[in-house]
Design a protein around this motif. Structure first.
Motif, mmCIF file in Angstrom:
data_model
loop_
_atom_site.group_PDB
_atom_site.id
_atom_site.type_symbol
_atom_site.label_atom_id
_atom_site.label_comp_id
_atom_site.label_asym_id
_atom_site.label_seq_id
_atom_site.Cartn_x
_atom_site.Cartn_y
_atom_site.Cartn_z
ATOM 1 N N GLU A 54 -0.818 7.954 -1.500
ATOM 2 C CA GLU A 54 -1.602 7.865 -2.736
ATOM 3 C C GLU A 54 -2.964 7.222 -2.528
ATOM 4 O O GLU A 54 -3.734 7.095 -3.479
ATOM 5 N N ARG A 107 0.834 -1.203 0.000
ATOM 6 C CA ARG A 107 0.000 0.000 0.000
ATOM 7 C C ARG A 107 0.863 1.245 0.000
ATOM 8 O O ARG A 107 2.024 1.222 0.431
ATOM 9 N N ASP A 108 0.254 2.323 -0.470
ATOM 10 C CA ASP A 108 0.873 3.647 -0.441
ATOM 11 C C ASP A 108 -0.157 4.583 0.174
ATOM 12 O O ASP A 108 -1.124 4.972 -0.490
#
Length: 119
Positions: free
Chosen positions: A75, A71-72
């Motif tokens: 973002e 995951r980011d």
């Protein structure tokens, strides 16, 4: 909550695909997230989950060793890297918040993405 998965398509067995899921959730960075999939005629099933921090991950047996969830938070995106794909991986893939760790979806699904693996 709006969730939208991207990156599906047609791939040959043994190939790879990276799925992305973006969200409008304001609380994304605090939410555990997961990937699920539904093959024709079958119930939706858990694939992988990742904790809000990214430090903890859980995989279904079918995904272990082949898929990687990441995951980011900046973002608001969660990813599923799928390697060594098999025809049995053919399904519509969805992401969701995890309300009960590790595989309990919140029930909010959004738009999935079709992955078709040819033999």
């Amino acid at each position: 909550v709006q969730l939208q998965a991207f990156g599906g398509g047609l791939v040959q067995a043994g190939g790879s695909r990276r799925l992305s899921c973006t969200t409008s959730q304001q609380t994304f960075s605090a939410d555990n997230m997961g990937w699920f999939r539904q093959a024709p005629g079958l119930e939706r099933e858990f694939v992988a989950a990742i904790s809000w921090s990214g430090r903890a991950t859980v995989y279904a047996n079918a995904a272990k060793g082949r898929f990687t969830i990441s995951r980011d938070n900046a973002e608001k995106t969660v990813y599923l890297q799928m390697n060594n794909l098999k025809p049995d991986d053919t399904a519509v893939y969805y992401c969701s918040q995890i309300s009960i760790w590790p595989s309990g979806s919140s029930g909010s699904w959004g738009q999935g993405t079709q992955v078709t693996v040819s033999s």
